[in-house]
Write a protein that holds these residues in place. Structure first.
Motif, PDB file in Angstrom:
ATOM      1  N   LEU A  32      -7.319  -9.727  -6.987  1.00  0.00           N
ATOM      2  CA  LEU A  32      -8.720  -9.134  -6.960  1.00  0.00           C
ATOM      3  C   LEU A  32      -9.720 -10.181  -6.485  1.00  0.00           C
ATOM      4  CD1 LEU A  32     -11.177  -7.439  -8.070  1.00  0.00           C
ATOM      5  CD2 LEU A  32     -10.932  -8.352 -10.245  1.00  0.00           C
ATOM      6  N   ILE A  33     -10.379  -9.644  -5.729  1.00  0.00           N
ATOM      7  CA  ILE A  33     -11.600 -10.502  -5.087  1.00  0.00           C
ATOM      8  C   ILE A  33     -12.928  -9.958  -5.455  1.00  0.00           C
ATOM      9  CG2 ILE A  33     -12.756 -11.372  -2.967  1.00  0.00           C
ATOM     10  CD1 ILE A  33      -9.903 -12.162  -2.956  1.00  0.00           C
ATOM     11  N   SER A  34     -13.529 -10.822  -6.648  1.00  0.00           N
ATOM     12  CA  SER A  34     -14.636 -10.050  -7.253  1.00  0.00           C
ATOM     13  C   SER A  34     -15.830 -10.919  -6.813  1.00  0.00           C
ATOM     14  CB  SER A  34     -14.431 -10.550  -8.684  1.00  0.00           C
ATOM     15  OG  SER A  34     -14.141 -11.959  -8.986  1.00  0.00           O
ATOM     16  N   GLY A  35     -17.131 -10.428  -7.302  1.00  0.00           N
ATOM     17  CA  GLY A  35     -18.233 -11.202  -6.917  1.00  0.00           C
ATOM     18  C   GLY A  35     -19.559  -9.845  -6.898  1.00  0.00           C
ATOM     19  N   SER A  36     -20.735 -10.276  -6.933  1.00  0.00           N
ATOM     20  CA  SER A  36     -21.520  -9.419  -6.815  1.00  0.00           C
ATOM     21  C   SER A  36     -21.915  -8.539  -5.588  1.00  0.00           C
ATOM     22  CB  SER A  36     -22.851  -9.918  -7.496  1.00  0.00           C
ATOM     23  OG  SER A  36     -23.481 -11.006  -6.262  1.00  0.00           O
ATOM     24  N   ASN A  37     -22.816  -7.643  -5.300  1.00  0.00           N
ATOM     25  CA  ASN A  37     -22.880  -7.101  -4.109  1.00  0.00           C
ATOM     26  C   ASN A  37     -23.659  -7.957  -3.083  1.00  0.00           C
ATOM     27  OD1 ASN A  37     -21.962  -4.460  -4.824  1.00  0.00           O
ATOM     28  ND2 ASN A  37     -23.869  -3.915  -5.634  1.00  0.00           N
ATOM     29  N   GLY A  38     -22.974  -8.188  -2.057  1.00  0.00           N
ATOM     30  CA  GLY A  38     -23.530  -9.099  -1.014  1.00  0.00           C
ATOM     31  C   GLY A  38     -23.015 -10.495  -1.133  1.00  0.00           C
ATOM     32  N   SER A  39     -22.169 -10.824  -1.769  1.00  0.00           N
ATOM     33  CA  SER A  39     -21.716 -12.185  -2.418  1.00  0.00           C
ATOM     34  C   SER A  39     -20.660 -12.534  -1.038  1.00  0.00           C
ATOM     35  CB  SER A  39     -20.975 -12.144  -3.358  1.00  0.00           C
ATOM     36  OG  SER A  39     -19.823 -11.221  -3.874  1.00  0.00           O
ATOM     37  N   GLY A  40     -20.027 -11.711  -0.336  1.00  0.00           N
ATOM     38  CA  GLY A  40     -19.313 -11.941   0.505  1.00  0.00           C
ATOM     39  C   GLY A  40     -17.681 -11.455   0.526  1.00  0.00           C
ATOM     40  N   GLU A 156     -13.063  -1.696  -2.351  1.00  0.00           N
ATOM     41  CA  GLU A 156     -13.683  -0.543  -2.906  1.00  0.00           C
ATOM     42  C   GLU A 156     -12.848   0.567  -2.758  1.00  0.00           C
ATOM     43  OE1 GLU A 156     -17.904  -0.399  -2.492  1.00  0.00           O
ATOM     44  OE2 GLU A 156     -18.180  -2.582  -2.651  1.00  0.00           O
ATOM     45  N   PRO A 157     -11.444   0.684  -3.078  1.00  0.00           N
ATOM     46  CA  PRO A 157     -11.002   1.730  -2.601  1.00  0.00           C
ATOM     47  C   PRO A 157     -11.153   3.167  -3.179  1.00  0.00           C
ATOM     48  CG  PRO A 157      -9.678   0.263  -3.903  1.00  0.00           C
ATOM     49  CD  PRO A 157     -10.845  -0.642  -3.583  1.00  0.00           C
ATOM     50  N   LEU A 181       1.907  -7.860  -0.725  1.00  0.00           N
ATOM     51  CA  LEU A 181       0.645  -8.635  -1.062  1.00  0.00           C
ATOM     52  C   LEU A 181      -0.253  -7.996  -0.669  1.00  0.00           C
ATOM     53  CD1 LEU A 181       0.010 -12.404   0.359  1.00  0.00           C
ATOM     54  CD2 LEU A 181      -1.503 -10.823  -0.454  1.00  0.00           C
ATOM     55  N   ILE A 182      -0.952  -7.614  -2.116  1.00  0.00           N
ATOM     56  CA  ILE A 182      -2.027  -6.603  -2.161  1.00  0.00           C
ATOM     57  C   ILE A 182      -3.408  -7.344  -2.743  1.00  0.00           C
ATOM     58  CG2 ILE A 182      -3.195  -4.549  -2.969  1.00  0.00           C
ATOM     59  CD1 ILE A 182      -0.474  -3.538  -3.658  1.00  0.00           C
ATOM     60  N   VAL A 183      -4.534  -7.038  -1.832  1.00  0.00           N
ATOM     61  CA  VAL A 183      -5.887  -7.781  -2.106  1.00  0.00           C
ATOM     62  C   VAL A 183      -6.772  -6.768  -2.294  1.00  0.00           C
ATOM     63  CG1 VAL A 183      -7.341  -9.377  -1.335  1.00  0.00           C
ATOM     64  CG2 VAL A 183      -5.088  -9.960  -0.833  1.00  0.00           C
ATOM     65  N   VAL A 184      -7.699  -6.675  -3.411  1.00  0.00           N
ATOM     66  CA  VAL A 184      -8.515  -5.515  -3.466  1.00  0.00           C
ATOM     67  C   VAL A 184      -9.936  -6.274  -3.783  1.00  0.00           C
ATOM     68  CG1 VAL A 184      -9.209  -3.770  -4.899  1.00  0.00           C
ATOM     69  CG2 VAL A 184      -6.929  -4.174  -4.480  1.00  0.00           C
ATOM     70  N   CYS A 185     -10.853  -5.959  -2.904  1.00  0.00           N
ATOM     71  CA  CYS A 185     -12.274  -6.228  -3.477  1.00  0.00           C
ATOM     72  C   CYS A 185     -12.790  -5.079  -4.181  1.00  0.00           C
ATOM     73  CB  CYS A 185     -12.898  -6.380  -1.884  1.00  0.00           C
ATOM     74  SG  CYS A 185     -12.678  -7.722  -1.116  1.00  0.00           S
ATOM     75  N   SER A 186     -13.470  -5.435  -5.058  1.00  0.00           N
ATOM     76  CA  SER A 186     -14.045  -4.634  -6.211  1.00  0.00           C
ATOM     77  C   SER A 186     -15.422  -5.016  -6.837  1.00  0.00           C
ATOM     78  CB  SER A 186     -12.996  -4.227  -7.192  1.00  0.00           C
ATOM     79  OG  SER A 186     -13.784  -3.354  -8.151  1.00  0.00           O
ATOM     80  N   ASN A 187     -16.343  -4.210  -7.097  1.00  0.00           N
ATOM     81  CA  ASN A 187     -17.577  -4.291  -7.922  1.00  0.00           C
ATOM     82  C   ASN A 187     -17.174  -3.881  -9.072  1.00  0.00           C
ATOM     83  OD1 ASN A 187     -19.077  -5.119  -5.679  1.00  0.00           O
ATOM     84  ND2 ASN A 187     -19.523  -3.008  -4.972  1.00  0.00           N
ATOM     85  N   ILE A 200      -9.691 -13.856  -7.564  1.00  0.00           N
ATOM     86  CA  ILE A 200     -10.722 -15.108  -6.728  1.00  0.00           C
ATOM     87  C   ILE A 200     -12.197 -14.437  -6.825  1.00  0.00           C
ATOM     88  CG2 ILE A 200     -10.900 -16.040  -4.522  1.00  0.00           C
ATOM     89  CD1 ILE A 200      -8.066 -15.197  -3.805  1.00  0.00           C
ATOM     90  N   ASN A 201     -12.879 -15.322  -7.441  1.00  0.00           N
ATOM     91  CA  ASN A 201     -14.319 -14.797  -7.552  1.00  0.00           C
ATOM     92  C   ASN A 201     -14.800 -15.744  -6.528  1.00  0.00           C
ATOM     93  OD1 ASN A 201     -16.964 -14.744  -7.882  1.00  0.00           O
ATOM     94  ND2 ASN A 201     -16.897 -14.652 -10.423  1.00  0.00           N
ATOM     95  N   ILE A 202     -15.533 -14.770  -5.476  1.00  0.00           N
ATOM     96  CA  ILE A 202     -16.009 -15.499  -4.075  1.00  0.00           C
ATOM     97  C   ILE A 202     -17.445 -16.354  -4.398  1.00  0.00           C
ATOM     98  CG2 ILE A 202     -17.673 -13.641  -3.233  1.00  0.00           C
ATOM     99  CD1 ILE A 202     -14.909 -15.038  -1.125  1.00  0.00           C
ATOM    100  N   GLU A 203     -17.909 -16.055  -5.610  1.00  0.00           N
ATOM    101  CA  GLU A 203     -19.120 -16.668  -6.073  1.00  0.00           C
ATOM    102  C   GLU A 203     -18.705 -18.313  -6.500  1.00  0.00           C
ATOM    103  OE1 GLU A 203     -22.649 -14.483  -7.599  1.00  0.00           O
ATOM    104  OE2 GLU A 203     -21.158 -12.846  -7.678  1.00  0.00           O
ATOM    105  N   ASP A 204     -17.600 -18.619  -6.603  1.00  0.00           N
ATOM    106  CA  ASP A 204     -17.258 -19.686  -7.135  1.00  0.00           C
ATOM    107  C   ASP A 204     -17.183 -20.847  -5.655  1.00  0.00           C
ATOM    108  OD1 ASP A 204     -16.845 -19.240  -9.766  1.00  0.00           O
ATOM    109  OD2 ASP A 204     -14.791 -18.917  -9.359  1.00  0.00           O
TER     110      ASP A 204
END
Length: 206
Positions: A32-40, A156-157, A181-187, A200-204
């Motif tokens: 999971l790639i997490s982070g707020s909107n616009g975080s990258g 955002e599937p 290998l599955i990678v999901v970006c999600s809000n 992975i929290n992109i904001e880190d």
């Protein structure tokens, strides 16, 4: 399949979107790639897919320890995102035929069987431009998930999917997501990433 990131960073103009990401991803996990909107998050996914180049650092791919050259990465990656466009002037049948000229289906399914798998069989002869947003999203997801590429990237599937279609998405992942290998970006929509066991929290990495 493994992806190795070494001090990866991306900036636009003078602003860093993220930097100093050193991380290894393996088909033994789902991410999971997490982070707020616009975080990258989407930018990060596009770099992994090869659609964007990083500003600094390196990204490498290997299969069973054997490095995959950069020009061959597109064969290893399937991606579904809100910003990737479909060939909407084509019919569904033509889109499926075109897509699987470049990607092999994970199971030996005909065009009609694939349309049935996507719950779009009644629209096989229709131009994609006539589809609703939910139908287009099912098509994007279906094309990516049902191909044999070992790396599956999803941004955002469940956007534009109703409850029934979200269940369909989860069933597709269960059927076709093994040993990939599955990678999901999600809000933070849990139904999008409930199968992920790493985050992975992109904001880190600001």
């Amino acid at each position: 399949m493994e992806i190795t990131l070494n001090e990866l960073g991306k900036k636009y103009n003078k602003e860093w979107i993220f930097k100093n990401i050193t991380y290894s991803l393996s088909h033994q996990n789902n991410y999971l790639i997490s982070g707020s909107n616009g975080s990258g998050k989407s930018t990060f996914l596009q770099i992994i897919s090869g659609l964007l180049a990083p500003t600094e650092g390196t990204i490498s791919f290997a299969n069973q320890g054997k490095k995959i050259p950069g020009e061959s990465i597109f064969r290893e990656v399937a991606i579904a995102t809100p910003y990737l466009e479909l060939y909407e002037q084509l019919t569904l049948e033509e889109v499926i035929e075109f897509h699987f000229q470049f990607k092999k289906p994970i199971e030996p399914l005909s065009k009609r069987e694939l349309a049935e798998l996507f719950y779009l069989q009644k629209s096989l002869k229709q131009p994609v431009k006539t589809f609703s947003s939910g139908m287009k999203q099912r098509l994007k997801l279906g094309l990516a998930i049902a191909c044999s590429a070992p790396i599956l990237l999803l941004d955002e599937p469940t956007s534009n999917l109703d409850k029934k279609a979200i269940q369909w998405y989860q069933q597709m992942i269960e059927r076709f997501g093994q040993n990939r290998l599955i990678v999901v970006c999600s809000n933070q929509q849990e139904e999008e990433y409930q199968f992920c066991n790493k985050e992975i929290n992109i904001e880190d990495f600001k």
